[in-house]
Design a protein around this motif. Structure first.
Motif, mmCIF file in Angstrom:
data_model
loop_
_atom_site.group_PDB
_atom_site.id
_atom_site.type_symbol
_atom_site.label_atom_id
_atom_site.label_comp_id
_atom_site.label_asym_id
_atom_site.label_seq_id
_atom_site.Cartn_x
_atom_site.Cartn_y
_atom_site.Cartn_z
ATOM 1 N N ASP A 188 -82.107 111.577 106.825
ATOM 2 C CA ASP A 188 -80.733 111.638 107.317
ATOM 3 C C ASP A 188 -80.482 110.402 108.185
ATOM 4 O O ASP A 188 -80.842 110.384 109.351
ATOM 5 C CB ASP A 188 -80.541 112.939 108.113
ATOM 6 C CG ASP A 188 -79.141 113.034 108.686
ATOM 7 O OD1 ASP A 188 -78.306 112.159 108.371
ATOM 8 O OD2 ASP A 188 -78.888 113.988 109.440
ATOM 9 N N GLY B 161 -78.422 116.930 104.605
ATOM 10 C CA GLY B 161 -79.353 116.278 103.690
ATOM 11 C C GLY B 161 -78.850 116.159 102.272
ATOM 12 O O GLY B 161 -79.489 115.579 101.422
ATOM 13 N N THR C 177 -72.323 112.696 104.276
ATOM 14 C CA THR C 177 -73.695 113.178 104.154
ATOM 15 C C THR C 177 -73.794 114.433 104.984
ATOM 16 O O THR C 177 -73.519 114.394 106.167
ATOM 17 C CB THR C 177 -74.655 112.131 104.737
ATOM 18 O OG1 THR C 177 -74.392 110.915 104.086
ATOM 19 C CG2 THR C 177 -76.081 112.529 104.556
ATOM 20 N N LYS C 178 -74.179 115.531 104.391
ATOM 21 C CA LYS C 178 -74.232 116.755 105.171
ATOM 22 C C LYS C 178 -75.471 117.554 104.815
ATOM 23 O O LYS C 178 -75.761 117.761 103.651
ATOM 24 C CB LYS C 178 -72.973 117.571 104.881
ATOM 25 C CG LYS C 178 -72.528 118.347 106.091
ATOM 26 C CD LYS C 178 -71.161 118.896 105.889
ATOM 27 C CE LYS C 178 -70.122 117.813 105.927
ATOM 28 N NZ LYS C 178 -68.849 118.261 105.493
ATOM 29 N N ASP D 287 -77.810 109.204 109.322
ATOM 30 C CA ASP D 287 -76.854 109.404 110.425
ATOM 31 C C ASP D 287 -77.586 109.748 111.711
ATOM 32 O O ASP D 287 -77.182 109.369 112.791
ATOM 33 C CB ASP D 287 -75.888 110.551 110.093
ATOM 34 C CG ASP D 287 -74.914 110.143 108.994
ATOM 35 O OD1 ASP D 287 -74.515 108.969 108.986
ATOM 36 O OD2 ASP D 287 -74.590 110.994 108.149
ATOM 37 N N SER D 288 -78.693 110.505 111.553
ATOM 38 C CA SER D 288 -79.376 110.997 112.748
ATOM 39 C C SER D 288 -80.173 109.905 113.466
ATOM 40 O O SER D 288 -80.547 110.075 114.614
ATOM 41 C CB SER D 288 -80.292 112.169 112.391
ATOM 42 O OG SER D 288 -81.345 111.706 111.577
ATOM 43 N N THR E 108 -71.029 115.384 112.062
ATOM 44 C CA THR E 108 -71.933 116.352 112.688
ATOM 45 C C THR E 108 -71.205 117.645 113.015
ATOM 46 O O THR E 108 -71.791 118.715 113.020
ATOM 47 C CB THR E 108 -72.557 115.791 113.971
ATOM 48 O OG1 THR E 108 -71.531 115.151 114.709
ATOM 49 C CG2 THR E 108 -73.666 114.837 113.675
ATOM 50 N N ILE F 216 -76.583 114.457 99.713
ATOM 51 C CA ILE F 216 -75.821 113.214 99.672
ATOM 52 C C ILE F 216 -74.919 113.212 98.447
ATOM 53 O O ILE F 216 -75.386 113.357 97.327
ATOM 54 C CB ILE F 216 -76.769 111.989 99.601
ATOM 55 C CG1 ILE F 216 -77.934 112.126 100.585
ATOM 56 C CG2 ILE F 216 -76.008 110.718 99.784
ATOM 57 C CD1 ILE F 216 -77.599 112.080 102.007
#
Ligand code: ADP
Length: 579
Positions: free
Chosen positions: A215, A37, A34-35, A217-218, A24, A39
């Motif tokens: 995402d 959106g 993953t950044k 991760d979120s 993040t 991939i």
């Protein structure tokens, strides 16, 4: 089974959470990160033997290099001194002995280090065979019942051989599905592997349930565990809703045909009549623990103590320590024999506030234990709160935001836009929303379909959909005004539970919907005003929804419009057979 052994090396930070933070913060440069959106699905690097080291390679090398050269230097010095003083070389002191051991140890390490690439080349060649061997071995020893493994489904496109091995491990139970995120350090990959394992164990296809595009991760540790994809819900727009002089385009996530169109028609009627007015009556989230005493007398003593105004300041200082935003407003007690139910109400800024209020309540309970050591805390929530259940306490006392919203719809608009009459609406409201609901023994359900609008706006804006239960409590009133010509309509909603920070509100799509309403995130200038505005918009939208549906029923149009917008002409049997 340790998956990391056959996974790409992790960054130096050893915990998954640290890695999440790095991602993040935009610090993660690992190939599978993953950044924004995007991939990166490029193949993972081959694992190295050095992955087995407890410290990062550069640090281990540094330690052993320093150790080797410093003890070698020390021993050479000692050797020279002994030659000069004619001391026999085999007579060694304790420190010399330690130095010799360190020299040998660091020598062995350095030998291994220089030979590591050589060894690695053999490991790499044999890796595929070794992995499958290890997996089979582990499966053999697994004592738990194994799930039935169905034939792989045609939709399964495997990312790599490595992932295929992990899918097999999840299917046979040697790797637990819930631990994939922490073991892999890649949430999308974890979801993909879990999904493939699920398809194989059930023999059912998840084709149609998207995987990519969220995402993951979120949602980790906040919104959803063990994800395998996400459900798509269309978002429609109703509006402009003219409320307190401002226009709002209201996002509604729903699969019920007619709902957005109908709410939109209500917005149109409100707009054409000069807009609606919403007034916030109360703003306070509640939590009510249940505590037990040996006697009803002791329970009563605590009730008197808590409700005594003299003690309120002390209790609020203790409560308010939990957050910058949580501020105790009120304590209300109810007794059932020896048991005391303590309903704490507090403001929670822009958060819906359940976590915040719970933390404050815990502080107070800990504090009370000093003066009431015989108090037995049975549960932090004793259902007098009351969360996600229909309860008169919310209907009467309110929970979250209590809002009343009204509008006067002119006779002309009732006729032209709503295609009905003021008299017809007033009569229907009396017999349906008031009398009919009374006959049904309704609790807070004196309305036509408040829950429809509340749920749709809740889902679009990342609210907790289960709180739709109390948030939809609503009484709709209609009255002929201005000599019986125009319609006064109001909705009174005592427990709208919404927030613009925390929970699902921070997810990209939900956050976009909040942004559309101008209430995204925390209000900097006036904490709490975003959440309060959102509650007003919910009430305003319910007003529009009530107006339109009631008009459709009064005009006898309900069935007709549902047949038009809510019925698919597609062959459902054919669709079902393709799944
Ligand atoms: P909830 O209580 O609704 O479950 P949380 O307590 O999990 O929500 O999330 C709220 C978090 O957001 C808290 O850590 C709080 O300090 C922070 N926060 C930042 N700005 C605000 C704000 N304006 N209002 C409320 N909380 C805020």
């Amino acid at each position: 089974m340790d998956l990391r052994r056959r996974l790409p090396p992790r960054p130096p930070s050893t915990t998954f959470l640290n890695q999440q933070k790095a991602v993040t913060d935009g610090e993660d440069r690992s190939p599978s990160s993953t950044k924004a959106g995007v991939i990166d699905r490029s193949p993972s690097p081959v694992p190295k033997a050095s992955d087995a080291l407890p410290l990062p390679l550069y640090l281990t090398n540094g330690i052993f290099f320093t150790l080797f050269f410093s003890v070698a230097y020390y021993l050479l010095h000692r050797w020279r001194d002994k030659i000069r003083s004619s001391t026999p070389l085999h007579v060694v002191t304790l420190s010399e002995l330690a130095a010799i051991v360190s020299l040998i140890a660091s020598f062995i390490y350095l030998l291994g280090f220089f030979g590591i690439d050589f060894v690695q080349s053999f490991i790499t060649t044999a890796r595929g065979e070794e992995d499958s061997f290890v997996l089979e071995g582990e499966v053999e020893h697994h004592s738990e019942p194994k799930p039935r493994i169905m034939d792989p489904l045609p939709s399964l496109a495997l990312a790599s051989e490595e992932d295929e091995e992990i899918v097999k491990s999840v299917v046979c139970g040697s790797v637990s599905s819930y631990s994939l995120e922490s073991q892999l350090g890649d949430c999308l990959r974890a979801a993909s592997i879990r999904r493939q394992a699920l398809e194989r164990t059930t023999g059912r296809s998840l084709l149609g349930l998207p995987l990519e595009g969220l995402d993951y991760d979120s949602i980790l540790g906040q919104c959803c565990e063990m994800p395998v994809g996400y459900v798509q819900i269309p978002v429609g727009i109703a509006g402009p809703l003219l409320l307190n002089g401002c226009e709002y385009m209201v996002p509604m996530a729903t699969t019920e045909g007619c709902l957005v169109a109908s709410t939109n028609r209500g917005c149109k009627a409100i707009f054409a009549s000069g807009g609606a007015t919403a007034i916030l009556l109360k703003d306070g989230m509640t939590r009510a623990p249940v505590v037990r005493f040996a006697t009803a007398e002791r329970a009563s003593q605590l009730k008197f103590f808590l409700e005594d105004a003299i003690n309120f300041d002390t209790l609020s200082v203790v409560f308010n320590k939990s957050s910058r935003f949580g501020r105790l407003q009120n304590i209300q007690c109810s007794i059932a024999g020896k048991n005391l139910y303590i309903r704490f109400t507090c403001s929670t800024g822009d958060a819906m506030g359940m976590n915040m209020v719970s933390k404050g309540v815990q502080n107070v309970l800990d504090f009370l234990q000093n003066d009431f050591p015989d108090m037995d805390v049975i549960g932090i929530s004793g259902n007098f709160c009351s969360d996600k259940k229909p309860a008169a306490v919310n209907w009467i006392e309110g929970r979250g935001k209590s809002v009343v919203c009204e509008a006067v719809i002119s006779e002309e608009i009732v006729k032209k836009v709503l295609k009905t009459t003021v008299h017809g609406l007033v009569e229907l409201n009396m017999l349906k929303n008031l009398t009919g609901s009374a006959i049904a023994g309704s609790l807070g359900g004196f309305n036509a379909h408040a829950a429809n609008i509340v749920s749709a706006v809740f889902i679009a804006t990342g609210q907790d959909p289960a709180q739709n239960i109390e948030s939809s409590h609503c009484i709709t009133m209609m009255e002929a005004v201005n000599n019986g010509k125009d319609l006064h309509i109001s909705v009174t909603m005592p427990s709208i539970e919404v927030g613009t920070v925390g929970g699902g509100t921070q997810l990209a799509s939900q956050s976009a919907c909040l942004n559309l309403l101008g209430v995204k995130g925390a209000s900097i200038g006036s904490p709490g005003s975003n959440a309060r505005l959102l509650a007003s918009v919910v009430a305003g939208s319910v007003l529009a929804g009530e107006l339109s549906l009631m008009s459709a029923i009064a005009a006898g149009q309900l069935v007709k419009s549902h047949m038009k917008y809510n019925r698919s002409n597609r062959d459902m049997a054919a669709i079902a057979s393709t799944v």
